[in-house]
Every structure is written in C-alpha cells, then in structure tokens.
Design an enzyme around this catalytic site. Structure first.
Site, PDB file in Angstrom:
ATOM      1  N   SER A 198      42.044  31.480  32.348  1.00 11.48           N
ATOM      2  CA  SER A 198      41.832  32.761  33.023  1.00 11.48           C
ATOM      3  C   SER A 198      42.324  32.636  34.468  1.00 11.48           C
ATOM      4  O   SER A 198      42.778  31.568  34.887  1.00 11.48           O
ATOM      5  CB  SER A 198      40.352  33.143  32.974  1.00 11.48           C
ATOM      6  OG  SER A 198      39.591  32.139  33.572  1.00 11.48           O
ATOM      7  N   GLY A 233      46.201  35.807  37.264  1.00  9.57           N
ATOM      8  CA  GLY A 233      46.735  36.922  38.055  1.00  9.57           C
ATOM      9  C   GLY A 233      47.381  38.001  37.201  1.00  9.57           C
ATOM     10  O   GLY A 233      48.366  38.611  37.611  1.00  9.57           O
ATOM     11  N   ASP A 280      39.799  34.113  22.861  1.00  3.33           N
ATOM     12  CA  ASP A 280      38.395  34.507  23.046  1.00  3.33           C
ATOM     13  C   ASP A 280      37.966  35.362  21.858  1.00  3.33           C
ATOM     14  O   ASP A 280      38.735  36.232  21.427  1.00  3.33           O
ATOM     15  CB  ASP A 280      38.216  35.411  24.290  1.00  3.33           C
ATOM     16  CG  ASP A 280      38.563  34.704  25.591  1.00  3.33           C
ATOM     17  OD1 ASP A 280      38.670  33.471  25.571  1.00  3.33           O
ATOM     18  OD2 ASP A 280      38.707  35.412  26.610  1.00  3.33           O
ATOM     19  N   PRO A 312      51.055  24.094  26.392  1.00  3.61           N
ATOM     20  CA  PRO A 312      49.991  25.106  26.390  1.00  3.61           C
ATOM     21  C   PRO A 312      50.534  26.514  26.130  1.00  3.61           C
ATOM     22  O   PRO A 312      49.911  27.309  25.419  1.00  3.61           O
ATOM     23  CB  PRO A 312      49.400  25.002  27.804  1.00  3.61           C
ATOM     24  CG  PRO A 312      49.718  23.616  28.251  1.00  3.61           C
ATOM     25  CD  PRO A 312      51.044  23.292  27.637  1.00  3.61           C
ATOM     26  N   THR A 313      51.731  26.803  26.661  1.00  9.40           N
ATOM     27  CA  THR A 313      52.339  28.115  26.421  1.00  9.40           C
ATOM     28  C   THR A 313      52.699  28.277  24.943  1.00  9.40           C
ATOM     29  O   THR A 313      52.450  29.312  24.338  1.00  9.40           O
ATOM     30  CB  THR A 313      53.577  28.286  27.330  1.00  9.40           C
ATOM     31  OG1 THR A 313      53.117  28.353  28.665  1.00  9.40           O
ATOM     32  CG2 THR A 313      54.370  29.531  26.995  1.00  9.40           C
ATOM     33  N   LYS A 356      63.882  25.862  26.189  1.00 12.20           N
ATOM     34  CA  LYS A 356      62.891  25.256  25.300  1.00 12.20           C
ATOM     35  C   LYS A 356      61.752  26.259  25.005  1.00 12.20           C
ATOM     36  O   LYS A 356      61.362  26.450  23.853  1.00 12.20           O
ATOM     37  CB  LYS A 356      62.319  24.013  25.998  1.00 12.20           C
ATOM     38  CG  LYS A 356      61.365  23.223  25.166  1.00 12.20           C
ATOM     39  CD  LYS A 356      61.024  21.918  25.879  1.00 12.20           C
ATOM     40  CE  LYS A 356      59.867  21.217  25.214  1.00 12.20           C
ATOM     41  NZ  LYS A 356      59.360  20.129  26.031  1.00 12.20           N
ATOM     42  N   CYS A 364      28.983  50.940  54.672  1.00 12.83           N
ATOM     43  CA  CYS A 364      27.867  51.212  53.759  1.00 12.83           C
ATOM     44  C   CYS A 364      26.600  50.505  54.247  1.00 12.83           C
ATOM     45  O   CYS A 364      26.005  50.945  55.223  1.00 12.83           O
ATOM     46  CB  CYS A 364      28.250  50.853  52.333  1.00 12.83           C
ATOM     47  SG  CYS A 364      27.283  51.789  51.153  1.00 12.83           S
ATOM     48  N   GLU A 417      14.798  50.136  51.604  1.00 11.45           N
ATOM     49  CA  GLU A 417      15.267  49.165  50.598  1.00 11.45           C
ATOM     50  C   GLU A 417      14.645  47.796  50.867  1.00 11.45           C
ATOM     51  O   GLU A 417      14.379  47.037  49.945  1.00 11.45           O
ATOM     52  CB  GLU A 417      16.806  49.067  50.646  1.00 11.45           C
ATOM     53  CG  GLU A 417      17.374  48.099  49.614  1.00 11.45           C
ATOM     54  CD  GLU A 417      18.914  48.028  49.602  1.00 11.45           C
ATOM     55  OE1 GLU A 417      19.563  48.685  50.437  1.00 11.45           O
ATOM     56  OE2 GLU A 417      19.449  47.292  48.748  1.00 11.45           O
ATOM     57  N   HIS A 435      33.008  53.918  51.543  1.00 10.12           N
ATOM     58  CA  HIS A 435      33.822  52.687  51.429  1.00 10.12           C
ATOM     59  C   HIS A 435      35.298  53.006  51.677  1.00 10.12           C
ATOM     60  O   HIS A 435      36.045  53.220  50.716  1.00 10.12           O
ATOM     61  CB  HIS A 435      33.655  52.073  50.036  1.00 10.12           C
ATOM     62  CG  HIS A 435      32.313  51.462  49.818  1.00 10.12           C
ATOM     63  ND1 HIS A 435      32.031  50.161  50.141  1.00 10.12           N
ATOM     64  CD2 HIS A 435      31.167  51.989  49.336  1.00 10.12           C
ATOM     65  CE1 HIS A 435      30.763  49.899  49.850  1.00 10.12           C
ATOM     66  NE2 HIS A 435      30.214  50.994  49.360  1.00 10.12           N
ATOM     67  N   GLU A 475      37.606  51.059  52.367  1.00 13.59           N
ATOM     68  CA  GLU A 475      38.491  49.989  51.869  1.00 13.59           C
ATOM     69  C   GLU A 475      39.132  50.345  50.527  1.00 13.59           C
ATOM     70  O   GLU A 475      40.189  49.813  50.182  1.00 13.59           O
ATOM     71  CB  GLU A 475      37.733  48.653  51.773  1.00 13.59           C
ATOM     72  CG  GLU A 475      36.672  48.528  50.684  1.00 13.59           C
ATOM     73  CD  GLU A 475      35.296  49.040  51.085  1.00 13.59           C
ATOM     74  OE1 GLU A 475      35.208  49.866  52.014  1.00 13.59           O
ATOM     75  OE2 GLU A 475      34.297  48.630  50.447  1.00 13.59           O
TER      76      GLU A 475
END
Ligand code: GLN
Length: 532
Positions: free
Chosen positions: A13, A16, A148, A191-192, A224, A382, A406, A508, A510
């Site tokens: 995992s 990207g 998985d 592995p590929t 290959k 926030c 809170e 937010h 961002e």
C-alpha cells in the site's frame, strides 16, 4: 459516452495511487478533456467521518457535505473538478444500500449475493458518476492492494465493467512497485509479476503498468516486465520518486503516459499544455525566492496524513508568495509542559488546525496566546478559531474559566457551545455541520482584504459554534467579528484588532486551495509571515 480508467494497486500500500490518479486527471485536462475521479474504498465504514486520524488520516469534506477519503483532496487540488458525495464509495455504503433494498423488498424471491447484487450496486455507482458529471473520462481508483479479501467485489465489478464497455472505452492501469535491493544493486521485477499474476487470476489484464521506483528503469528491465506481464513495452511507465508531488504530472508526461492513454482509449486531436502548471507551480516550488518558517500546532503531528490539506494549502500559500514554506510540526501536548518561547524561536507564523477532544487543548491555547502577544501572524482553523476565542476571553476579557463546552460542559463562560439542534443528535455519523455555507465578510477586515469580495462560500465540519451571548464583551475588548453566516447569524471568522495578522475561521479553507489557485487566506497568512 464517457470512457473509464480503472486504477488498481499491487505489492504494497502507500504507492501513491491517489496522486497518480490525480496526475492522470491533470494530464487529461491539459488535453482539453473533461474528467472526474472516483475513489472506491473497500472498508465497511459508510464513510471515514467516524474514523480516528490514526486509522485514516484527514477526512476531506466536499461542498455537498460528504466526509470523504483524503484522496479526493488530491483530485481536487490537481484538477479543476469539484467533487461530490458520489465521488467516494465505500464497501459500507454499498452494503448499506443493498441491505436497505433487501428490507424494502426490492429483491423479493431472490437470494441476495455478492455477485450480482453487490457488484451491480458498485457498477451502478460508477456509472452514475459518469452520467451526473457529464465528463469525457472517469478515473476510478480502487483502494487497497490486489490480493486483499475486501477489495475483491470492487475488482470483480471493474472486470465486468471493462467487459461490458469494450475496447477503447475502458482501460486498466496497475500501480506497482519495483523494489531496489541494495545488496545486489538490482531493481526487482518479481513482485510486479506476482501482482499482475494475481490480477489476471481474477480476470483483469492491466493495459498500463505504473512502476514506482527509486532508480530509473533500464530498457532491458522494461522489456522483461512487458514480457512477463503481457503488456507492450511502451506501456511500462516509470513512476520514479519526485521531490514535490506536483511534479508528478510532468514526470508522467515525460513518459508519454497521456499520449498512451489517449491512444488506448481512441481519443484524438487534443493538444497538451502543462506550461502554466510547470512555469508557476513547479518552478516556484523548486526555486523559490523567499523562505518562511511556519509552526503547525496539533496533536496528530507525527502523522503525515492527519493535516494533509493544511500542509498542502501552506505550500500553495508559499507558491503565491514565491516562498519555500518550512513547516515545523509542534505537538500541542509538549507546549503544556514548558514555556512556549523555545518552540517558537525563528517561527514566522503559527497555525492551529481543526481537531476534536480534550487532549492537547491547553497547549494550543498557549500557542495562540504566544502569537497574539508577540504579534506573530496567527491562523486558526475550526478548533483553532474556537480556541482563539477561548484564549481571548480568558486573557483579554478576564473570563478566567472561559471554555468550549466540548471540553468543560459546566464552564461558567461557555464562549463556544452547541447549537440547540446538535443537542438532539444521537448518531455520530454525518451529523455535524457539514459542507459549504455562505459567509458575509465585514468591511475593514483582513479577511475581506484577502478574499476581495464580501460573499464567500467555505466548507464546514464541526458541531460547536461561537456563542453569540459573548459577542459584546469580546468585541468591546478588540475581537473583531469579521465573517457571519447571515441567515442564522453564526460567527464564522474572528480577528484581533491591531495585530499584524490574526485570523480564526470556523470553516476549513484548506479544502479549497489548489497549487495553481492558492487560497486567499493562506496566501495572506504567508505574506504576513514574510514580514516578521
Ligand atoms: N471539535 C470542534 C467542533 O466539533 C472543532 C471541529 C474541527 O476542528 N473540525 O466543533
């Protein structure tokens, strides 16, 4: 009719895939195509909104109020798209829908099964995005790694879709790893091969391999991989590590990935132009004229993904000012121990991001006080805005026990508290104040100066609000109410009068910043920090 690109991942995992999908989206847009991107997450939560940042990283919020996977943040930052709740499906959402239909009697007489009912529901969601977004290409990223158990229904669904859509209407891109083994000085392809083998066992033949690698791939290695994985040599794409994620589109372009995709999807006659992105974003990232040090004070600072969009938006603010932003991540709990001074030596701006729960709160309040008293540019987002209000109430207005309910339900001075509607909430999922809300900005404020317009729309994700009972006492001492959600009279932005740059916003910002369109508040925060 829309065409589809399915992106899967193999070997490990964190390769990207999200950034790869976003970069492909960017490249196709530069070819004049309309694109949308969809993320399929194989976990059973209906959405990531109830997950801890340690489990999931940031929860990204869309305009329509969906709590989604942080990859949607990459998609929005790299492309011009505005995504909705339909751009993120989870196994939980799919099962929930199928079981609801079963209870309603929609499948009366039938045994409800993973194939066809779950897979049909997945295909239906994928096709719906294509239909609703009216795009040329839909990129579908499948979360998780091939092999998985939980991603199997998604892989079966895309296998079927590829077959139904036929040649030139869909293609499979597999993101894989070529580990470099130091002791023998070689890049390994096995592995590929295994990962592609696993895909082929379930009937999926990748058309293109995106090979993540530290070292360049030789022609011999490419041949290959092509031979053993059953793809053409030109479809073995090198995805080498880059310094800045925003260099990925250029790196893929160099490998001719966009041309290859267009050829395989039989799409013709589109020019490509990545000049603006390369000339502005990449150039300023690589060779900035200035430099600035920003402290981010949070409790999940050891997790790179917990404040993903904040870190990216700071980088964008840097791009706008032609400055490298060095981010110093400060654990708010550490600030509770000693004097804050030593943590803020050589810091030009302090940002306190969003958050939930008691831990580290007092450290954040200390950081805010330090910024306010030392005229250091401050940006509270926030929870950061809520705590800026608490700090001002305590240390400027003399309301010593001021707090958010809170953290202290019985505080004498609840300057931040719950709205009546939130008191009735019993389910935790999707019940916060979520998504885009209008905000009116007041004259003579830093915020209006930044946005250069009075009416703005920003995304929210919170339960608690500024308590209007304290407006008079706080403003009489110099807190400025700079932004209001007018129809409900909710305070959205606070500032401190006479300070170099002190802005706290309930929303937010961002989530709406892009490298080529930096958010105005992040741009001005960095600009102010450059004056320290
Ligand atoms: N915990 C605060 C609230 O729920 C702030 C949330 C946030 O920062 N996203 O209102």
């Amino acid at each position: 009719m829309s065409k589809f690109i399915f992106v899967t991942g193999g070997v490990v995992s964190s390769l990207g895939k999200g950034i790869a999908s976003a970069s492909i989206g960017k490249l196709l847009e530069t070819r004049g195509l309309r694109v949308t991107i969809l993320k399929c997450d194989p976990y059973l939560n209906v959405d990531p909104g109830t997950m801890n940042p340690y489990q999931h990283g940031e929860v990204y919020v869309t305009d329509d109020g969906a709590e989604t996977d942080l990859d949607l943040g990459h998609y929005e930052r790299f492309t011009s798209g505005h995504f909705t709740k339909d751009n993120n499906i989870t196994a939980g959402k799919i099962y929930y829908s199928v079981i609801t239909k079963e209870r309603r009697g929609d499948y009366l007489g039938k045994t409800v099964q993973i194939i066809p009912h779950i897979t049909d529901e997945i295909k239906c969601c994928i096709r719906k995005v294509a239909k609703d977004h009216d795009v040329d290409v839909v990129i579908v990223e499948i979360g998780g790694t091939v092999g998985d158990i939980e991603s199997l229904p998604f892989l079966e669904a895309i296998r079927q879709l590829r077959w139904e859509l036929g040649e030139h209407y869909a293609l499979n891109i597999h993101v894989t790893l070529l580990p470099y083994i130091k002791s023998c000085g070689e890049q390994k392809t096995k592995p590929t091969q295994h990962s592609v083998g696993r895909l082929r066992e379930i009937g999926i033949q990748p058309d293109i391999l995106l090979c993540r690698t530290e070292k360049p791939i030789s022609q011999e290695q490419r041949e290959k991989i092509a031979l053993f994985c059953n793809v053409d040599v030109e479809s073995v794409i090198e995805a080498a590590d880059v310094k800045h994620i925003y260099e990925c589109p250029s790196a893929f372009k160099k490998e001719n990935l966009d041309a290859l995709i267009l050829k395989k999807l039989n799409i013709k006659n589109h020019d490509r132009d990545l000049k603006e992105w390369e000339g502005y974003v990449v150039k300023r990232l690589k060779h900035p004229k200035h430099e600035v040090n920003i402290a981010v004070v949070g409790k999940y600072i050891q997790l790179p993904d917990a404040y993903k969009s904040i870190y990216e938006a700071l980088v964008h603010g840097g791009i706008a000012n032609d400055a490298r932003v060095n981010i110093f991540k400060i654990d708010s709990e550490d600030l509770e121990k000693g004097k804050p001074d030593k943590y803020f030596k050589d810091i030009h701006g302090i940002l306190v991001p969003g958050g939930f729960g008691q831990r580290g709160i007092e450290g954040k309040v200390r950081a805010i006080r330090f910024a306010r008293e030392n005229d250091i540019p401050f940006f509270g987002i926030c929870l950061g805005m809520q705590l800026a209000t608490v700090e001002f109430a305590r240390n400027v207005c003399g309301l010593k026990s001021a707090n958010s309910t809170e953290f202290d339900k019985t505080t004498k001075d609840p300057v931040i508290s719950l709205l009546a509607e939130q008191h009735q909430v019993t389910n935790m999922g999707a019940t916060m104040r979520l998504g885009a809300y209008q905000c009116h900005l007041e004259k003579d404020t830093r915020s209006l100066a930044a946005y250069r317009k009075e009416e703005i729309s920003e995304r929210h994700r919170h339960r608690f609000e500024f308590n209007n009972d304290y407006r008079d006492v706080l403003t009489s001492k110099g807190l400025v109410i700079a932004g209001i959600h007018t129809s409900r009279n909710l305070v959205e932005v606070v500032e401190v009068k006479g300070h170099r740059w002190f802005v706290g916003c309930q929303f937010h910002p961002e989530f709406q910043s892009k490298p080529d369109k930096p958010h105005p508040l992040f741009r001005d925060f960095i600009a102010a920090a450059l004056t320290v």
